[in-house]
Design an enzyme around this catalytic site. Structure first.
Site, PDB file in Angstrom:
ATOM      1  N   GLY A   8       0.763  -1.242   0.000  1.00 14.20           N
ATOM      2  CA  GLY A   8       0.000   0.000   0.000  1.00 14.20           C
ATOM      3  C   GLY A   8       0.786   1.280   0.000  1.00 14.20           C
ATOM      4  N   GLY A  36       3.733  -3.378  -3.926  1.00 10.69           N
ATOM      5  CA  GLY A  36       3.651  -3.523  -5.380  1.00 10.69           C
ATOM      6  C   GLY A  36       4.004  -2.200  -6.034  1.00 10.69           C
ATOM      7  N   ARG A  37       3.082  -1.244  -5.865  1.00 12.27           N
ATOM      8  CA  ARG A  37       3.241   0.064  -6.499  1.00 12.27           C
ATOM      9  C   ARG A  37       4.560   0.732  -6.128  1.00 12.27           C
ATOM     10  NH1 ARG A  37      -1.185   3.218  -7.962  1.00 12.27           N
ATOM     11  NH2 ARG A  37      -2.433   1.937  -6.560  1.00 12.27           N
ATOM     12  N   CYS A  59     -12.550   5.419 -28.820  1.00 12.74           N
ATOM     13  CA  CYS A  59     -13.814   6.130 -28.995  1.00 12.74           C
ATOM     14  C   CYS A  59     -14.600   6.233 -27.697  1.00 12.74           C
ATOM     15  CB  CYS A  59     -14.640   5.441 -30.077  1.00 12.74           C
ATOM     16  SG  CYS A  59     -13.749   5.444 -31.619  1.00 12.74           S
ATOM     17  N   GLU A  60     -14.076   7.034 -26.790  1.00 16.09           N
ATOM     18  CA  GLU A  60     -14.696   7.313 -25.490  1.00 16.09           C
ATOM     19  C   GLU A  60     -14.221   8.699 -25.083  1.00 16.09           C
ATOM     20  OE1 GLU A  60     -16.553   5.318 -23.438  1.00 16.09           O
ATOM     21  OE2 GLU A  60     -16.314   3.404 -24.494  1.00 16.09           O
TER      22      GLU A  60
HETATM   23  C1  PLP Z   1      -2.901  -4.921  -4.200  1.00 14.94           C
HETATM   24  C2  PLP Z   1      -2.412  -5.594  -2.993  1.00 14.94           C
HETATM   25  C3  PLP Z   1      -1.105  -5.358  -2.538  1.00 14.94           C
HETATM   26  C4  PLP Z   1      -0.176  -4.370  -3.194  1.00 14.94           C
HETATM   27  O1  PLP Z   1      -0.595  -3.063  -2.996  1.00 14.94           O
HETATM   28  P1  PLP Z   1       0.355  -1.844  -3.443  1.00 14.94           P
HETATM   29  O2  PLP Z   1      -0.458  -0.646  -3.155  1.00 14.94           O
HETATM   30  O3  PLP Z   1       0.647  -2.024  -4.877  1.00 14.94           O
HETATM   31  O4  PLP Z   1       1.583  -1.928  -2.600  1.00 14.94           O
HETATM   32  C5  PLP Z   1      -0.671  -6.070  -1.437  1.00 14.94           C
HETATM   33  N1  PLP Z   1      -1.474  -6.956  -0.801  1.00 14.94           N
HETATM   34  C6  PLP Z   1      -2.740  -7.191  -1.201  1.00 14.94           C
HETATM   35  C7  PLP Z   1      -3.564  -8.175  -0.471  1.00 14.94           C
HETATM   36  C8  PLP Z   1      -3.243  -6.520  -2.309  1.00 14.94           C
HETATM   37  O5  PLP Z   1      -4.504  -6.749  -2.699  1.00 14.94           O
END
Ligand code: PLP
Length: 418
Positions: free
Chosen positions: A239, A277-278, A345-346
């Site tokens: 997150g 992730g992000r 086309c949106e």
């Molecule tokens: C999407 C997700 C993540 C990754 O979130 P980021 O914001 O990309 O770090 C981690 N754990 C779970 C369970 C997720 O659904």
């Protein structure tokens, strides 16, 4: 910090001019920087100091096999949300034994494959799912390791689509229900209780809600200990946000410090899992696109480019801001204000509104912070092939995914018999 910088007037990824990649791979095209990906992963890894931990990269942010493989080489674990992502981890040489299976709707075949692959843990989201994992583990002949994903009921203050830790969200289980799932699992020979999990949302730029969630998870772990239920890790999810415009998200070090401080305060030495992730991929990628035409409008002028919402959905889906910059800065000429739009086309097909750019037709633009939740969300809407993905490594670059062909677009389709 990322490795997309101007050298003179030319935007580079590490040592490679982006214009050179566009000339070879065509546009639109995703470009990632290996050094940036690795730097971000290591920032998390180093932030824990001596505290036992595992970084489980969230594959849904960017599941390209080359990306997974680079992280696997660093020793990363993985967080998956589908059987398809499990196949990707395995195909890329990732270790299923370091893989955690999250998600609110796991199918039987996905659970079976995960059991067969020997994943580390299922993060359970309901009583029903605990029952299904138990039954399938019985068939498999070995107990399944589980955590329950706690819904801590905190407001992550992220975009409503990116908040997952509020009581009304579909994600996680409230503490009372979770305790009941643990109690039953404790008595179930087909389940092995492994941890407690949570994940409150994405693109978090404030640590306060995260700290509140951590405390609730740690309180809950104490509650379990009171019931005589031992755990072997705590999973604080992902997150951490990135800068798209002017946000100032905490650094991975500050983010992990919140975790280790709370653990120290309670004298807990349990291993910690996080699932970023992000924060690892976001700023490690750009989307390269070429200007098709400049179109004068009644209210705004349009810069029509060859990438659209099918290639990069975030602006249309979340009204997300993505910075757009010139790949080769013009020494002279006037910047003007444009809505940067795609060919789809949106009216929702835009990459940026009211941007000042000094561009002409056939110039290249780069949409920044396009490494996460970008290529993975691309579609074939308007029968547009998905773009290629390139990874830059120092002075070289590699095609990590080919552009789809037009034949690919109707693979598997059939007309009815005469
Ligand atoms: C999407 C997700 C993540 C990754 O979130 P980021 O914001 O990309 O770090 C981690 N754990 C779970 C369970 C997720 O659904």
């Amino acid at each position: 910090m990322d490795h997309f910088q101007y050298a003179g007037d030319a935007l580079h990824a590490e040592q490679v001019p982006l214009a050179e990649i566009a000339a070879r791979a065509g546009t639109p095209c995703y470009v990632y920087s290996r050094a940036t990906i690795e730097r971000h992963w290591r920032a998390f890894d180093e932030a824990f100091g001596g505290h036992p931990h595992r970084i489980c990269y969230a594959v849904k942010a960017n599941g390209n096999l080359a990306v997974i493989n680079l992280l696997a080489r660093l020793g990363s674990g993985f967080d998956i949300v589908s059987g398809g992502e499990l196949r990707r981890v395995i195909a890329a040489g990732g270790d299923p034994g370091k893989t955690i299976f999250s998600g609110v709707g796991k199918q039987d075949w996905e659970i079976r494959e995960a059991l067969a692959a020997g994943i580390a843990c299922f993060n359970i989201e309901s009583e029903s799912e605990a029952g299904r994992v138990s039954a399938l583990a019985a068939e498999h002949g070995r107990p399944a390791a589980i955590s329950v994903r706690l819904n801590p009921d905190v407001d992550a203050k992220a975009h409503p689509y990116l908040s997952t830790g509020l009581r009304e969200n579909k994600f996680g289980v409230d503490a009372a229900r979770a305790a009941e799932i643990y109690r039953r699992a404790h008595a179930d020979p087909n389940l092995r209780i492994s941890g407690v999990a949570c994940h409150i949302g994405s693109q978090l730029t404030d640590l306060a809600p995260y700290r509140d969630a951590l405390r609730r998870v740690l309180d809950f772990a104490d509650e379990l200990a009171g019931l005589g239920i031992e755990i072997d890790h705590i999973d604080f999810g992902g997150g951490l946000g990135v800068r798209y415009r002017d946000e100032t998200p905490p650094t991975p070090a500050e983010y992990c410090e919140v975790i280790t401080r709370e653990m120290r305060a309670r004298k807990k030495t349990l291993p910690v899992v996080i699932e970023p992730g992000r924060a690892i991929l976001g700023n490690a990628g750009v989307l390269l696109t070429r200007v098709l035409c400049i179109k004068r409008g009644a209210v705004s002028d349009f810069c029509v480019v060859d990438a659209g919402m099918n290639d990069l959905l975030r602006p249309a889906l979340y009204q997300a801001y993505q910075e757009i910059v010139e790949v080769e800065r013009r020494p002279r000429g006037e910047a003007a204000q444009y809505d940067v739009v795609g060919p789809v086309c949106e009216s929702g097909d835009f990459l940026g509104k009211a941007r000042r750019l000094n561009v002409r037709e056939s110039d290249l633009l780069a949409v920044r912070t396009a490494g996460a939740y970008a290529a993975v969300m691309s579609s074939n809407y308007n029968a547009r092939p998905r773009p290629p993905e390139v990874i830059v490594d120092g002075g070289e670059f590699h095609l990590a995914r080919e552009r789809e062909s037009l034949e690919d677009l109707h693979r598997g389709e059939r007309v009815l018999p005469e």
